[in-house]
Design a protein around this motif. Structure first.
Motif, PDB file in Angstrom:
ATOM      1  N   GLY A 102     -16.205   7.775  -3.243  1.00  0.00           N
ATOM      2  CA  GLY A 102     -15.331   6.612  -3.115  1.00  0.00           C
ATOM      3  C   GLY A 102     -15.597   5.867  -1.835  1.00  0.00           C
ATOM      4  N   HIS A 103     -14.731   6.097  -0.834  1.00  0.00           N
ATOM      5  CA  HIS A 103     -14.933   5.508   0.470  1.00  0.00           C
ATOM      6  C   HIS A 103     -14.588   6.534   1.537  1.00  0.00           C
ATOM      7  N   CYS A 104     -14.789   6.174   2.811  1.00  0.00           N
ATOM      8  CA  CYS A 104     -14.742   7.150   3.901  1.00  0.00           C
ATOM      9  C   CYS A 104     -13.371   7.358   4.506  1.00  0.00           C
ATOM     10  N   ASN A 105     -12.403   6.498   4.251  1.00  0.00           N
ATOM     11  CA  ASN A 105     -11.092   6.607   4.887  1.00  0.00           C
ATOM     12  C   ASN A 105     -10.154   7.488   4.070  1.00  0.00           C
ATOM     13  N   GLU A 106     -10.379   8.798   4.113  1.00  0.00           N
ATOM     14  CA  GLU A 106      -9.554   9.698   3.321  1.00  0.00           C
ATOM     15  C   GLU A 106      -8.121   9.750   3.829  1.00  0.00           C
ATOM     16  N   HIS A 107      -7.935   9.570   5.163  1.00  0.00           N
ATOM     17  CA  HIS A 107      -6.569   9.615   5.675  1.00  0.00           C
ATOM     18  C   HIS A 107      -5.788   8.383   5.239  1.00  0.00           C
ATOM     19  N   LEU A 108      -6.504   7.339   4.794  1.00  0.00           N
ATOM     20  CA  LEU A 108      -5.814   6.181   4.228  1.00  0.00           C
ATOM     21  C   LEU A 108      -5.550   6.374   2.742  1.00  0.00           C
ATOM     22  N   ASN A 109      -6.250   7.299   2.128  1.00  0.00           N
ATOM     23  CA  ASN A 109      -6.013   7.556   0.712  1.00  0.00           C
ATOM     24  C   ASN A 109      -4.617   8.118   0.483  1.00  0.00           C
ATOM     25  N   ARG A 110      -4.146   8.957   1.431  1.00  0.00           N
ATOM     26  CA  ARG A 110      -2.848   9.586   1.234  1.00  0.00           C
ATOM     27  C   ARG A 110      -1.712   8.561   1.183  1.00  0.00           C
ATOM     28  N   PRO A 111      -1.654   7.592   2.121  1.00  0.00           N
ATOM     29  CA  PRO A 111      -0.625   6.565   1.975  1.00  0.00           C
ATOM     30  C   PRO A 111      -0.765   5.776   0.681  1.00  0.00           C
ATOM     31  N   PHE A 112      -2.022   5.530   0.268  1.00  0.00           N
ATOM     32  CA  PHE A 112      -2.212   4.805  -0.984  1.00  0.00           C
ATOM     33  C   PHE A 112      -1.603   5.581  -2.146  1.00  0.00           C
ATOM     34  N   GLU A 113      -1.909   6.869  -2.185  1.00  0.00           N
ATOM     35  CA  GLU A 113      -1.464   7.674  -3.315  1.00  0.00           C
ATOM     36  C   GLU A 113       0.048   7.922  -3.273  1.00  0.00           C
ATOM     37  N   GLU A 114       0.581   8.179  -2.054  1.00  0.00           N
ATOM     38  CA  GLU A 114       1.997   8.521  -1.949  1.00  0.00           C
ATOM     39  C   GLU A 114       2.890   7.300  -2.133  1.00  0.00           C
ATOM     40  N   PHE A 115       2.475   6.171  -1.558  1.00  0.00           N
ATOM     41  CA  PHE A 115       3.333   4.996  -1.567  1.00  0.00           C
ATOM     42  C   PHE A 115       2.809   3.855  -2.422  1.00  0.00           C
ATOM     43  N   LYS A 116       1.576   4.038  -2.996  1.00  0.00           N
ATOM     44  CA  LYS A 116       0.943   2.968  -3.774  1.00  0.00           C
ATOM     45  C   LYS A 116       0.862   1.685  -2.942  1.00  0.00           C
ATOM     46  N   LEU A 117       0.391   1.868  -1.712  1.00  0.00           N
ATOM     47  CA  LEU A 117       0.355   0.750  -0.782  1.00  0.00           C
ATOM     48  C   LEU A 117      -0.623  -0.335  -1.221  1.00  0.00           C
ATOM     49  N   HIS A 118      -1.602   0.011  -2.058  1.00  0.00           N
ATOM     50  CA  HIS A 118      -2.582  -0.985  -2.473  1.00  0.00           C
ATOM     51  C   HIS A 118      -1.948  -2.130  -3.254  1.00  0.00           C
ATOM     52  N   ARG A 119      -0.685  -1.943  -3.705  1.00  0.00           N
ATOM     53  CA  ARG A 119      -0.010  -3.044  -4.397  1.00  0.00           C
ATOM     54  C   ARG A 119       0.384  -4.146  -3.440  1.00  0.00           C
ATOM     55  N   TYR A 120       0.431  -3.830  -2.123  1.00  0.00           N
ATOM     56  CA  TYR A 120       0.916  -4.794  -1.146  1.00  0.00           C
ATOM     57  C   TYR A 120      -0.147  -5.217  -0.125  1.00  0.00           C
ATOM     58  N   LEU A 121      -0.970  -4.246   0.321  1.00  0.00           N
ATOM     59  CA  LEU A 121      -1.898  -4.524   1.405  1.00  0.00           C
ATOM     60  C   LEU A 121      -3.338  -4.423   0.931  1.00  0.00           C
ATOM     61  N   PRO A 122      -4.210  -5.350   1.382  1.00  0.00           N
ATOM     62  CA  PRO A 122      -5.640  -5.193   1.102  1.00  0.00           C
ATOM     63  C   PRO A 122      -6.202  -4.046   1.917  1.00  0.00           C
ATOM     64  N   LEU A 123      -7.189  -3.370   1.357  1.00  0.00           N
ATOM     65  CA  LEU A 123      -7.789  -2.220   2.034  1.00  0.00           C
ATOM     66  C   LEU A 123      -8.350  -2.616   3.394  1.00  0.00           C
ATOM     67  N   SER A 124      -8.962  -3.798   3.508  1.00  0.00           N
ATOM     68  CA  SER A 124      -9.593  -4.216   4.753  1.00  0.00           C
ATOM     69  C   SER A 124      -8.586  -4.332   5.891  1.00  0.00           C
ATOM     70  N   LEU A 125      -7.312  -4.694   5.604  1.00  0.00           N
ATOM     71  CA  LEU A 125      -6.317  -4.842   6.654  1.00  0.00           C
ATOM     72  C   LEU A 125      -5.977  -3.492   7.274  1.00  0.00           C
ATOM     73  N   LEU A 126      -5.672  -2.498   6.434  1.00  0.00           N
ATOM     74  CA  LEU A 126      -5.347  -1.184   6.979  1.00  0.00           C
ATOM     75  C   LEU A 126      -6.538  -0.573   7.701  1.00  0.00           C
ATOM     76  N   GLN A 127      -7.742  -0.861   7.218  1.00  0.00           N
ATOM     77  CA  GLN A 127      -8.921  -0.333   7.891  1.00  0.00           C
ATOM     78  C   GLN A 127      -9.060  -0.950   9.286  1.00  0.00           C
ATOM     79  N   THR A 128      -8.725  -2.235   9.420  1.00  0.00           N
ATOM     80  CA  THR A 128      -8.789  -2.890  10.718  1.00  0.00           C
ATOM     81  C   THR A 128      -7.806  -2.254  11.690  1.00  0.00           C
TER      82      THR A 128
END
Length: 355
Positions: free
Chosen positions: A258-284
């Motif tokens: 997939g991609h390298c930010n596994e610690h960002l995967n957990r918020p995505f999975e737990e809170f479904k944050l991808h519905r609100y924030l683009p991946l590039s913003l959290l990575q920044t």
């Protein structure tokens, strides 16, 4: 979402005022480019590096680079010859630039690395298929016709490829009159190729096309859609030929699908944050916070306040956007999500809990 990025840009601009932020950026970049699974090679003074990769004598089970960007470093009488492939056809790699990004190619059949009698003969069109390439520079498309019964007035005969009964000629593409009748010339073959535009008052098409063919053409490459998520997370894209899966080579030698930010995967999975924030913003935000963990306490306090301001501004804008939509039933869930991500962000940074 434009308000979000505008607010983020204003806050990030403050960070650039501090000279030590430049040091942080360099340190973070140096760390991100440490990819043990992605090798660089030299072939006749040509550096083969990501997104290009070297084709070995035995097909590798995996490679780090874009599909179709493999370069074969062949050996011809002790000479190294870098060869790339487009549409199954071979091209001599004359040069590669990684910043800006372009590659200079020459059709192998008419290149200087192939001995010839002075009469170059193109045998195929340039087929870019669906690869992320675009022609670069001042180019001209040449149309070659072989084994014809005559030569039209707008074309130039290639005398070294002609006989009294079978003529060969070249002209610039679309230079013929509208509705021109090609059937009366009964040409057996037509090949269209792209070259640098070296023609002018002193370089005619008739005497200049061999030099134009030997100089070839340049292509600019862009990012492939399949590699977007991996590269945005700081990784390098690759492929596993055994499993036929896309791969992501991460800093430190780790590989994922997939991609390298596994610690960002957990918020995505737990809170479904991808519905609100683009991946590039959290990575920044993540990259900024992670870099600041390198600083000592005095500098850290100043940077802490600045980056915290960034995240607070983002929180305010996003919360306002959701609250302004009275029909959105996920407002409370959204607020809790962003707050938890911000808190987790700083807790991981302060405790050094980066994996």
């Amino acid at each position: 979402m434009s308000d979000l990025f505008h607010s983020l840009s204003l806050s990030l601009a403050l960070l650039l005022l501090f000279p030590f932020f430049f040091f942080i950026s360099i340190a973070a970049q140096s760390n991100d480019t440490n990819f043990p699974g992605c090798f660089s090679y030299n072939c006749k003074n040509i550096t083969i590096s990501y997104p290009f990769w070297r084709i070995d004598s035995e097909t590798p089970t995996q490679y780090c680079g874009y599909p179709g960007f493999g370069i074969n470093c062949s050996n011809n009488d002790g000479r190294e010859i870098p060869i790339a492939y487009l549409g199954g056809d071979s091209y001599y790699v004359r040069n590669i630039s990684y910043d800006p990004r372009w590659i200079a190619l020459v059709d192998y059949d008419v290149s200087t690395v192939v001995p010839r009698d002075g009469c170059p003969r193109v045998r195929h069109n340039i087929d870019l298929e669906d690869m992320p390439f675009n022609f670069l520079g001042q180019n001209v498309n040449l149309s070659f016709h072989f084994n014809c019964t005559g030569v039209p007035y707008f074309a130039r005969e290639i005398r070294c490829l002609s006989t009294p009964a079978n003529k060969s000629f070249v002209h610039t593409l679309n230079s013929e009159p509208e509705n021109f009748n090609w059937t009366e010339y009964s040409c057996h073959e037509e090949v269209v190729t792209t070259v640098f535009d070296v023609f002018g008052p002193r370089t005619t098409l008739e005497n200049g096309f061999p030099d134009a063919l030997s100089k070839g053409f340049e292509l600019r490459w862009g990012r492939t859609e399949d590699c977007e998520k991996c590269e945005e997370s700081g990784g390098r894209c690759g492929y596993n030929t055994n499993t036929r899966e896309d791969m992501c080579f991460c800093s430190g030698g780790k590989t994922t699908t997939g991609h390298c930010n596994e610690h960002l995967n957990r918020p995505f999975e737990e809170f479904k944050l991808h519905r609100y924030l683009p991946l590039s913003l959290l990575q920044t935000l993540n990259a900024i916070a992670k870099s600041f963990s390198l600083l000592k306490s005095s500098s850290f306090i100043v940077i802490f306040l600045l980056v915290f301001d960034v995240e607070i501004r983002v929180l305010e804008v996003l919360t306002w956007k959701v609250q302004s939509n009275e029909e959105d039933e996920r407002t409370s869930e959204f607020k809790e999500t962003v707050v938890n991500v911000v808190i987790r962000h700083w807790r991981m940074m302060i405790t050094g809990g980066w994996n």
